[in-house]
Design a protein around this motif. Structure first.
Motif, PDB file in Angstrom:
ATOM      1  N   VAL A   1      55.683  33.259  46.880  1.00  0.00           N
ATOM      2  CA  VAL A   1      54.201  33.646  47.112  1.00  0.00           C
ATOM      3  C   VAL A   1      54.140  34.920  45.993  1.00  0.00           C
ATOM      4  CG1 VAL A   1      52.652  34.685  48.388  1.00  0.00           C
ATOM      5  CG2 VAL A   1      54.022  32.914  49.363  1.00  0.00           C
ATOM      6  N   LEU A   2      55.071  35.834  46.042  1.00  0.00           N
ATOM      7  CA  LEU A   2      54.921  37.067  45.147  1.00  0.00           C
ATOM      8  C   LEU A   2      54.884  36.869  43.559  1.00  0.00           C
ATOM      9  CD1 LEU A   2      57.416  39.602  47.026  1.00  0.00           C
ATOM     10  CD2 LEU A   2      54.700  39.566  46.983  1.00  0.00           C
ATOM     11  N   GLN A   3      55.534  35.926  43.195  1.00  0.00           N
ATOM     12  CA  GLN A   3      55.864  35.446  41.794  1.00  0.00           C
ATOM     13  C   GLN A   3      54.399  34.941  41.327  1.00  0.00           C
ATOM     14  OE1 GLN A   3      57.899  36.594  40.061  1.00  0.00           O
ATOM     15  NE2 GLN A   3      59.187  37.493  41.670  1.00  0.00           N
ATOM     16  N   VAL A   4      53.713  34.092  42.435  1.00  0.00           N
ATOM     17  CA  VAL A   4      52.636  33.380  42.054  1.00  0.00           C
ATOM     18  C   VAL A   4      51.471  34.425  41.706  1.00  0.00           C
ATOM     19  CG1 VAL A   4      50.559  31.727  42.753  1.00  0.00           C
ATOM     20  CG2 VAL A   4      53.191  31.062  42.936  1.00  0.00           C
ATOM     21  N   LEU A   5      51.404  35.372  43.005  1.00  0.00           N
ATOM     22  CA  LEU A   5      50.329  36.310  42.752  1.00  0.00           C
ATOM     23  C   LEU A   5      50.404  37.170  41.607  1.00  0.00           C
ATOM     24  CD1 LEU A   5      50.348  37.446  46.744  1.00  0.00           C
ATOM     25  CD2 LEU A   5      48.500  36.040  45.357  1.00  0.00           C
ATOM     26  N   ALA A   6      51.593  37.487  41.166  1.00  0.00           N
ATOM     27  CA  ALA A   6      51.833  38.313  39.904  1.00  0.00           C
ATOM     28  C   ALA A   6      51.254  37.392  38.789  1.00  0.00           C
ATOM     29  CB  ALA A   6      53.202  38.491  39.922  1.00  0.00           C
ATOM     30  N   MET A   7      51.702  36.289  38.933  1.00  0.00           N
ATOM     31  CA  MET A   7      51.161  35.386  37.509  1.00  0.00           C
ATOM     32  C   MET A   7      49.787  35.080  37.304  1.00  0.00           C
ATOM     33  SD  MET A   7      52.098  31.188  36.924  1.00  0.00           S
ATOM     34  CE  MET A   7      50.881  30.846  38.410  1.00  0.00           C
ATOM     35  N   VAL A   8      49.168  35.188  38.788  1.00  0.00           N
ATOM     36  CA  VAL A   8      47.515  34.787  39.037  1.00  0.00           C
ATOM     37  C   VAL A   8      46.874  36.486  38.196  1.00  0.00           C
ATOM     38  CG1 VAL A   8      45.543  34.911  40.417  1.00  0.00           C
ATOM     39  CG2 VAL A   8      47.602  33.248  40.831  1.00  0.00           C
ATOM     40  N   GLN A   9      47.647  37.459  38.498  1.00  0.00           N
ATOM     41  CA  GLN A   9      47.029  38.797  38.282  1.00  0.00           C
ATOM     42  C   GLN A   9      47.034  38.941  36.640  1.00  0.00           C
ATOM     43  OE1 GLN A   9      49.255  42.141  38.844  1.00  0.00           O
ATOM     44  NE2 GLN A   9      47.367  43.461  39.004  1.00  0.00           N
ATOM     45  N   ARG A  10      48.354  38.422  36.047  1.00  0.00           N
ATOM     46  CA  ARG A  10      48.469  38.504  34.653  1.00  0.00           C
ATOM     47  C   ARG A  10      47.501  37.567  34.001  1.00  0.00           C
ATOM     48  NH1 ARG A  10      53.910  38.445  36.008  1.00  0.00           N
ATOM     49  NH2 ARG A  10      54.043  36.104  35.393  1.00  0.00           N
ATOM     50  N   ARG A  11      47.473  36.307  34.363  1.00  0.00           N
ATOM     51  CA  ARG A  11      46.488  35.372  33.716  1.00  0.00           C
ATOM     52  C   ARG A  11      44.937  35.703  33.790  1.00  0.00           C
ATOM     53  NH1 ARG A  11      49.068  30.372  33.176  1.00  0.00           N
ATOM     54  NH2 ARG A  11      51.235  30.908  32.365  1.00  0.00           N
ATOM     55  N   GLY A  12      44.646  36.351  34.966  1.00  0.00           N
ATOM     56  CA  GLY A  12      43.277  36.786  34.969  1.00  0.00           C
ATOM     57  C   GLY A  12      42.914  38.010  34.353  1.00  0.00           C
ATOM     58  N   ASN A  13      43.773  39.028  34.074  1.00  0.00           N
ATOM     59  CA  ASN A  13      43.438  40.063  33.353  1.00  0.00           C
ATOM     60  C   ASN A  13      43.410  39.547  31.939  1.00  0.00           C
ATOM     61  OD1 ASN A  13      43.640  41.791  35.397  1.00  0.00           O
ATOM     62  ND2 ASN A  13      45.586  42.226  35.007  1.00  0.00           N
ATOM     63  N   GLN A  14      44.232  38.450  31.504  1.00  0.00           N
ATOM     64  CA  GLN A  14      44.224  38.109  29.966  1.00  0.00           C
ATOM     65  C   GLN A  14      43.105  37.193  29.907  1.00  0.00           C
ATOM     66  OE1 GLN A  14      47.876  35.812  29.595  1.00  0.00           O
ATOM     67  NE2 GLN A  14      49.171  37.474  29.665  1.00  0.00           N
ATOM     68  N   ALA A  15      42.480  36.509  30.733  1.00  0.00           N
ATOM     69  CA  ALA A  15      41.462  35.851  30.555  1.00  0.00           C
ATOM     70  C   ALA A  15      40.199  36.566  30.482  1.00  0.00           C
ATOM     71  CB  ALA A  15      41.391  34.597  31.738  1.00  0.00           C
ATOM     72  N   GLY A  16      40.022  37.639  31.491  1.00  0.00           N
ATOM     73  CA  GLY A  16      38.679  38.287  31.469  1.00  0.00           C
ATOM     74  C   GLY A  16      37.616  37.767  32.299  1.00  0.00           C
ATOM     75  N   GLY A  17      36.649  38.390  32.412  1.00  0.00           N
ATOM     76  CA  GLY A  17      35.440  37.935  33.107  1.00  0.00           C
ATOM     77  C   GLY A  17      35.755  37.789  34.639  1.00  0.00           C
ATOM     78  N   GLU A  18      35.188  36.525  35.203  1.00  0.00           N
ATOM     79  CA  GLU A  18      35.255  36.606  36.482  1.00  0.00           C
ATOM     80  C   GLU A  18      36.975  36.342  36.866  1.00  0.00           C
ATOM     81  OE1 GLU A  18      32.953  33.420  37.864  1.00  0.00           O
ATOM     82  OE2 GLU A  18      31.223  34.380  37.657  1.00  0.00           O
ATOM     83  N   ALA A  19      37.546  35.922  36.001  1.00  0.00           N
ATOM     84  CA  ALA A  19      38.833  35.731  36.322  1.00  0.00           C
ATOM     85  C   ALA A  19      39.864  36.965  36.326  1.00  0.00           C
ATOM     86  CB  ALA A  19      39.735  34.898  35.241  1.00  0.00           C
ATOM     87  N   ALA A  20      39.193  38.014  35.891  1.00  0.00           N
ATOM     88  CA  ALA A  20      39.892  39.300  36.039  1.00  0.00           C
ATOM     89  C   ALA A  20      39.730  39.891  37.337  1.00  0.00           C
ATOM     90  CB  ALA A  20      39.117  40.259  34.925  1.00  0.00           C
ATOM     91  N   GLU A  21      38.569  39.819  37.911  1.00  0.00           N
ATOM     92  CA  GLU A  21      38.227  39.967  39.347  1.00  0.00           C
ATOM     93  C   GLU A  21      39.345  39.259  40.288  1.00  0.00           C
ATOM     94  OE1 GLU A  21      36.680  41.805  43.041  1.00  0.00           O
ATOM     95  OE2 GLU A  21      36.690  42.125  40.640  1.00  0.00           O
ATOM     96  N   LEU A  22      39.237  38.120  40.098  1.00  0.00           N
ATOM     97  CA  LEU A  22      40.390  37.381  40.864  1.00  0.00           C
ATOM     98  C   LEU A  22      41.845  37.710  40.591  1.00  0.00           C
ATOM     99  CD1 LEU A  22      41.056  34.764  42.574  1.00  0.00           C
ATOM    100  CD2 LEU A  22      41.245  33.419  40.546  1.00  0.00           C
ATOM    101  N   GLY A  23      42.353  38.226  39.348  1.00  0.00           N
ATOM    102  CA  GLY A  23      43.307  38.690  38.971  1.00  0.00           C
ATOM    103  C   GLY A  23      43.739  40.016  39.898  1.00  0.00           C
ATOM    104  N   ARG A  24      42.597  40.973  39.924  1.00  0.00           N
ATOM    105  CA  ARG A  24      42.762  41.989  40.485  1.00  0.00           C
ATOM    106  C   ARG A  24      42.702  41.876  42.031  1.00  0.00           C
ATOM    107  NH1 ARG A  24      39.870  45.020  43.900  1.00  0.00           N
ATOM    108  NH2 ARG A  24      38.077  43.477  43.915  1.00  0.00           N
ATOM    109  N   MET A  25      42.212  40.915  42.591  1.00  0.00           N
ATOM    110  CA  MET A  25      42.465  40.726  43.980  1.00  0.00           C
ATOM    111  C   MET A  25      43.982  40.268  44.288  1.00  0.00           C
ATOM    112  SD  MET A  25      38.606  38.891  44.818  1.00  0.00           S
ATOM    113  CE  MET A  25      39.100  38.660  46.644  1.00  0.00           C
ATOM    114  N   ALA A  26      44.541  39.330  43.417  1.00  0.00           N
ATOM    115  CA  ALA A  26      45.740  38.889  43.450  1.00  0.00           C
ATOM    116  C   ALA A  26      46.827  40.053  43.493  1.00  0.00           C
ATOM    117  CB  ALA A  26      46.023  37.837  42.555  1.00  0.00           C
TER     118      ALA A  26
END
Length: 432
Positions: A195-220
């Motif tokens: 779980v921890l590795q998945v959440l860390a990956m979601v945060q990195r990808r979300g920050n890279q994608a920007g927009g609504e994905a960045a908010e998802l990354g922040r929450m992750a």
């Protein structure tokens, strides 16, 4: 039934009452012809035997041995002591002959000791001592010896019982903590590489994608920090009811502040508990919460906040800093003049009522710091004068950026909306 170190004492008390009953009956039979009124003594011995045998179940546990039973049991013993002066001859009494219940009386006193501790034992043994002195008329050496013996023995046993109960509670708490720690370690092994590795990956990808994905990354990222703290930290603070703060003992300020720590809020505190009176701890915690609320409203999405707790001999200091844009000069005074006193009342008012101070320092573009100082000692109704070079906190809810400071800007998500517990120093950064 209480399965503990005190349970053997109840079983021993049952055996003691039966054995001493037999001993008292033997003494009565042996002295039958020498008694002044042997039939009267026999009637009491019959009552004593029936009472002892019919109440054996009462002295098998603390739950069954009620205050009412103890009172009646002690009354039976004292009655037998006083009745001895009526049914026995004065010559036998002066020579130091046994009372009718004899050493059976000690069992009644010991029941008080095992049930209620040394204080109950002291009361019961004092009553028995008074009855012994009344029955003898003139205190003799043997009488005083017996009185002191039963008094000291019963109080000592009562004290031992109290210590044993306290040790049992401590052991139970230690076992509870050990079980919680083992469960946390088991969960950590199961989820650390998943779980921890998945959440860390979601945060990195979300920050890279920007927009609504960045908010998802922040929450992750927030959830990863919360989960990592949960599986690596110590036992979580016990839940408290709404009224506990005013009814229980001193509270650890660090424990109360840990829910504010998150990926964007770092808490640093001493490794030892920072104990305050319940009302003071609750009000200081609320003031810190108000300062963090102001950060969320005014410092921007990328602001990071730091909470620093210092435990000094004469006071407790809590500073709340952020790396936001700061407060323009004169803004606080202007907001207060306009009647917007939300933060002023939430922070400065709380500290003033406790006899403390709340001071704000802010440099435009370099963040804000709120320093809360609470002296140790009784609360006061008036606050000390503010320091000359610092302006008291009066930031309104709708003013420009809020208190909390650090001169070095740090990028990161906005303050977390869900509190995360920590121990002494926790930052929401992701570390394996």
């Amino acid at each position: 039934m209480r399965m503990s170190v005190e349970q053997p004492l109840w079983r021993a008390l049952v055996a003691y009452r039966v054995l001493t009953l037999g001993y008292a009956l033997s003494l009565y039979v042996y002295a039958y012809n020498d008694l002044l009124h042997p039939l009267g003594a026999g009637a009491y011995m019959l009552v004593l035997a029936v009472w002892t045998l019919s109440t054996l179940g009462r002295v098998m546990s603390a739950e069954r041995c009620t205050k009412r039973f103890l009172t009646i049991d002690l009354t039976v013993a004292i009655t037998g002591i006083l009745l001895t002066a009526v049914v026995d001859t004065q010559a036998r009494i002066d020579s130091g002959s046994f009372t009718l219940p004899s050493i059976w009386t000690a069992g009644s006193v010991l029941a008080f000791a095992v049930k209620g501790g040394w204080r109950w034992a002291a009361v019961a043994s004092t009553l028995v001592a008074a009855a012994d002195l009344i029955e003898r008329g003139t205190p003799s050496r043997d009488t005083l010896h017996n009185v002191v013996l039963i008094w000291v023995a019963s109080i000592a046993i009562g004290y031992v019982v109290e210590v044993a109960r306290a040790s049992e509670r401590t052991l139970a708490r230690a076992l509870q903590i050990e079980a919680a720690t083992r469960e946390r370690e088991r969960l950590a092994r199961d989820i650390h590489d998943g779980v921890l590795q998945v959440l860390a990956m979601v945060q990195r990808r979300g920050n890279q994608a920007g927009g609504e994905a960045a908010e998802l990354g922040r929450m992750a990222g927030e959830q990863e920090a919360a989960l990592r703290t949960l599986i690596t930290g110590g036992p979580l603070p016990e839940a408290r009811g709404a009224g506990d703060a005013l009814t229980s003992g001193p509270h650890d300020l660090t424990t109360l502040l840990t829910p504010y720590a998150s990926a964007s809020v770092t808490l640093s505190a001493p490794g030892t508990p920072v104990l305050l009176a319940p009302d003071a701890a609750a009000e200081l915690t609320a003031a810190v919460g108000a300062a963090l609320d102001n950060v969320r409203k005014h410092a921007g999405d990328g602001a990071h906040a730091w909470i620093l707790v210092e435990d000094e001999p004469d006071a407790v200091l809590v500073s709340v800093r952020d790396d936001g844009p700061g407060i323009t000069e004169g803004r606080l005074a202007a907001a207060e003049d306009e009647g917007r006193l939300g933060v002023a009342q939430s922070i400065r008012g709380r500290l003033r009522d406790l006899g403390g101070t709340a001071v704000v320092e802010s440099v435009p573009g370099q963040g804000t710091e709120v320093e809360l100082r609470l002296p140790r000692g009784p609360s006061k109704n008036t606050a000390p004068a503010a320091e000359p070079d610092r302006a008291p906190v009066s930031e309104p809810e709708d003013t420009d950026p809020a208190p909390v400071s650090d001169p070095a800007p740090v990028s990161g998500p906005d303050p977390v909306s869900r509190p995360v517990p920590v121990l002494s120093e926790t930052e929401g950064s992701r570390t394996a």
